[in-house]
Enzyme design. Structure first.
Site, PDB file in Angstrom:
ATOM      1  N   ARG A 182      11.186   6.172   7.195  1.00 22.82           N
ATOM      2  CA  ARG A 182      10.046   5.451   7.566  1.00 22.82           C
ATOM      3  C   ARG A 182      10.005   5.057   9.061  1.00 22.82           C
ATOM      4  O   ARG A 182      10.894   4.518   9.525  1.00 22.82           O
ATOM      5  CB  ARG A 182       9.915   4.143   6.710  1.00 22.82           C
ATOM      6  CG  ARG A 182       8.743   3.027   7.197  1.00 22.82           C
ATOM      7  CD  ARG A 182       8.567   1.726   6.456  1.00 22.82           C
ATOM      8  NE  ARG A 182       7.716   2.386   5.081  1.00 22.82           N
ATOM      9  CZ  ARG A 182       7.103   1.717   4.196  1.00 22.82           C
ATOM     10  NH1 ARG A 182       7.298   0.422   4.535  1.00 22.82           N
ATOM     11  NH2 ARG A 182       6.594   2.128   2.950  1.00 22.82           N
TER      12      ARG A 182
ATOM     13  N   HIS B 290       1.280   8.269   4.167  1.00 20.94           N
ATOM     14  CA  HIS B 290       2.191   7.745   3.262  1.00 20.94           C
ATOM     15  C   HIS B 290       2.121   8.590   1.723  1.00 20.94           C
ATOM     16  O   HIS B 290       1.608   8.250   0.954  1.00 20.94           O
ATOM     17  CB  HIS B 290       1.677   6.351   2.979  1.00 20.94           C
ATOM     18  CG  HIS B 290       2.658   5.445   2.448  1.00 20.94           C
ATOM     19  ND1 HIS B 290       4.000   5.706   1.967  1.00 20.94           N
ATOM     20  CD2 HIS B 290       2.632   3.996   1.996  1.00 20.94           C
ATOM     21  CE1 HIS B 290       4.576   4.733   1.569  1.00 20.94           C
ATOM     22  NE2 HIS B 290       3.820   3.807   1.470  1.00 20.94           N
TER      23      HIS B 290
ATOM     24  N   GLN C   8       3.365   7.237  -1.644  1.00 21.37           N
ATOM     25  CA  GLN C   8       2.575   6.286  -2.175  1.00 21.37           C
ATOM     26  C   GLN C   8       1.342   6.788  -2.858  1.00 21.37           C
ATOM     27  O   GLN C   8       0.826   6.419  -3.948  1.00 21.37           O
ATOM     28  CB  GLN C   8       1.975   5.364  -1.025  1.00 21.37           C
ATOM     29  CG  GLN C   8       0.865   4.081  -1.476  1.00 21.37           C
ATOM     30  CD  GLN C   8       1.701   3.226  -2.513  1.00 21.37           C
ATOM     31  OE1 GLN C   8       2.657   2.474  -2.091  1.00 21.37           O
ATOM     32  NE2 GLN C   8       1.063   2.925  -3.709  1.00 21.37           N
TER      33      GLN C   8
ATOM     34  N   ASP D 209      -6.666  -1.111   1.421  1.00 22.14           N
ATOM     35  CA  ASP D 209      -5.301  -1.244   2.177  1.00 22.14           C
ATOM     36  C   ASP D 209      -5.694  -2.210   3.418  1.00 22.14           C
ATOM     37  O   ASP D 209      -6.767  -2.482   3.733  1.00 22.14           O
ATOM     38  CB  ASP D 209      -4.772   0.044   2.803  1.00 22.14           C
ATOM     39  CG  ASP D 209      -3.402  -0.441   3.310  1.00 22.14           C
ATOM     40  OD1 ASP D 209      -2.581  -1.306   3.180  1.00 22.14           O
ATOM     41  OD2 ASP D 209      -3.016   0.742   3.987  1.00 22.14           O
TER      42      ASP D 209
ATOM     43  N   CYS E  49      -1.970  -0.402  -2.192  1.00 23.15           N
ATOM     44  CA  CYS E  49      -0.586  -0.082  -2.180  1.00 23.15           C
ATOM     45  C   CYS E  49       0.382  -1.193  -1.948  1.00 23.15           C
ATOM     46  O   CYS E  49       1.561  -1.101  -2.294  1.00 23.15           O
ATOM     47  CB  CYS E  49      -0.396   1.110  -1.145  1.00 23.15           C
ATOM     48  SG  CYS E  49      -0.639   0.468   0.951  1.00 23.15           S
TER      49      CYS E  49
ATOM     50  N   ARG F 246       5.854   3.892  -7.893  1.00 26.98           N
ATOM     51  CA  ARG F 246       6.618   4.469  -6.686  1.00 26.98           C
ATOM     52  C   ARG F 246       8.156   4.693  -7.090  1.00 26.98           C
ATOM     53  O   ARG F 246       8.761   5.702  -6.820  1.00 26.98           O
ATOM     54  CB  ARG F 246       6.887   3.108  -5.600  1.00 26.98           C
ATOM     55  CG  ARG F 246       5.314   2.915  -4.878  1.00 26.98           C
ATOM     56  CD  ARG F 246       4.777   3.989  -3.939  1.00 26.98           C
ATOM     57  NE  ARG F 246       5.812   4.184  -3.099  1.00 26.98           N
ATOM     58  CZ  ARG F 246       6.067   3.674  -2.120  1.00 26.98           C
ATOM     59  NH1 ARG F 246       5.472   2.786  -1.636  1.00 26.98           N
ATOM     60  NH2 ARG F 246       6.888   4.051  -1.196  1.00 26.98           N
TER      61      ARG F 246
HETATM   62  N1  NVA Z   1      -1.073   1.116   6.127  1.00 27.71           N
HETATM   63  C1  NVA Z   1      -0.090   0.048   5.776  1.00 27.71           C
HETATM   64  C2  NVA Z   1       0.668   0.550   4.586  1.00 27.71           C
HETATM   65  C3  NVA Z   1       1.770  -0.303   4.158  1.00 27.71           C
HETATM   66  C4  NVA Z   1       2.544   0.409   2.856  1.00 27.71           C
HETATM   67  C5  NVA Z   1       0.906   0.089   6.877  1.00 27.71           C
HETATM   68  O1  NVA Z   1       1.144   1.115   7.551  1.00 27.71           O
HETATM   69  O2  NVA Z   1       1.381  -1.022   7.388  1.00 27.71           O
HETATM   70  N1   CP Z   2       3.548  -0.025  -0.209  1.00 19.40           N
HETATM   71  C1   CP Z   2       4.659   0.176   0.344  1.00 19.40           C
HETATM   72  O1   CP Z   2       4.975   1.263   1.070  1.00 19.40           O
HETATM   73  O2   CP Z   2       5.196  -1.000   0.314  1.00 19.40           O
HETATM   74  P1   CP Z   2       6.634  -1.425   1.204  1.00 19.40           P
HETATM   75  O3   CP Z   2       5.822  -1.607   2.664  1.00 19.40           O
HETATM   76  O4   CP Z   2       6.932  -2.819   0.970  1.00 19.40           O
HETATM   77  O5   CP Z   2       7.677  -0.432   1.260  1.00 19.40           O
END
Ligand code: NVA
Ligand code: CP
Length: 302
Positions: A103, A130, A133, A221, A261, A289
């Protein structure tokens, strides 16, 4: 040749459907309490340069269910955080682990890592995508609606990593997608152009009502993603009206499902009432997930 899971657009519909089939099987085994040690003795390295709750826990628990082990590495405590080149980190981790989940901010980092590591690499979220997800989201749609085809999908909010992965999904799977963003917050231009070339059925609009009318799946989101915290106030103004609330649910299909998500900012992009309401499948989505990623890991690392 090793295969990575970096973007849905790298995969064919047939191969992604095989992952859904394996997800179904692994989820059923897990619910029955049957062992399924498909990755016995294998190790997943997990590199986090951004925060996480669901991704970290679901990958780690998933590896344990599969008979393997997962290692949590945060950039602040590794040499990567001190500037060690990606190609060196990637090559060393490939000597210790059987797969890596990353990540991070830039999609280029996961692409570079995958190029230098001769083990499978999984994208656990970048600024661009992502994919895990959206696989969990689609599996949840299949569970609730019987299949993912012939449904109309609606995205309301930011043209962010989730929206970009939904565009890829629409291109690969062929379903209809309508995306409503405020002006200036559209999805990635290159992602949209590639989907169009592939004949994806996507409508882009700045009107949430146009996107939601009759839709079977409503998805949103946060307005400010990780790394955009400084823009929160400005985004709150720009995104006013881009909320999934009872009015939006009322113009969607009466049997629609609502997804997010998570983490959510309740009463910003989605109301508390809708999260807790009868159309919400948000916590099934979060659970999936775990099951989808187990299938992805078993496919890549088994
Ligand atoms: N769009 C959000 C998704 C988190 C799972 C982010 O990147 O923070
Ligand atoms: N939806 C998701 O990826 O959650 P986290 O940021 O908690 O991993």
């Amino acid at each position: 040749m090793k295969k990575d899971f970096l973007a849905l657009s790298d995969w064919s519909r047939e191969d992604l459907e095989k992952i859904f089939a394996l997800t179904l099987e692994l989820k059923a085994k897990h619910k029955r309490g049957e062992e399924h040690p498909l990755l016995k003795g294998k190790t997943l390295g997990m590199i986090f340069e951004k925060s996480s709750t669901r991704t970290r826990v679901s990958f780690e628990a998933g590896m344990f269910h599969l008979g393997g082990h997962a290692l949590f590495l945060s950039s602040g405590n590794t040499q990567m955080g001190r500037g060690e080149p990606i190609q060196d980190t990637a090559r060393c981790m490939a000597r210790y682990c059987d797969g890596v989940m990353i990540r991070t901010f830039s999609q280029q980092v996961v692409e570079d890592f995958a190029r230098h590591a001769d083990i499978p690499v999984i994208n656990g979220l970048t600024d661009l995508y992502h994919p895990c997800q959206v696989m969990a989201d689609l599996f949840t749609v299949i569970e609730h609606k019987g299949n993912y085809r012939d449904l109309s999908y609606c995205w309301i909010g930011d043209g962010n990593n989730m929206a970009n992965s939904w565009i890829n999904a629409a291109a690969v799977f062929g379903f209809e997608l309508r995306i409503a963003t405020p002006k200036g917050y559209e999805p990635d231009a290159a992602v949209m152009a590639r989907a169009e070339k592939l004949g994806a059925r996507i409508l882009y609009t700045n009107d949430p009502v146009e996107a939601a009318r009759g839709a079977m799946v409503l998805n949103t989101d946060v307005w400010a993603s990780m790394g955009q915290e400084a823009e929160q106030k400005e985004r709150e103004k720009a995104f006013r009206g881009f909320q999934i609330n009872r009015d939006i649910v009322a113009i969607a299909d009466p049997g629609c499902i609502v997804m997010h998500c998570l983490p959510a900012h309740r009463d910003e992009e989605i109301t508390d009432e809708v999260i807790e309401g009868p159309h919400s499948v948000i916590f099934d989505e979060a659970e999936n997930r775990l099951h989808v990623q187990k299938a992805i890991m078993a496919t890549l690392m088994g």
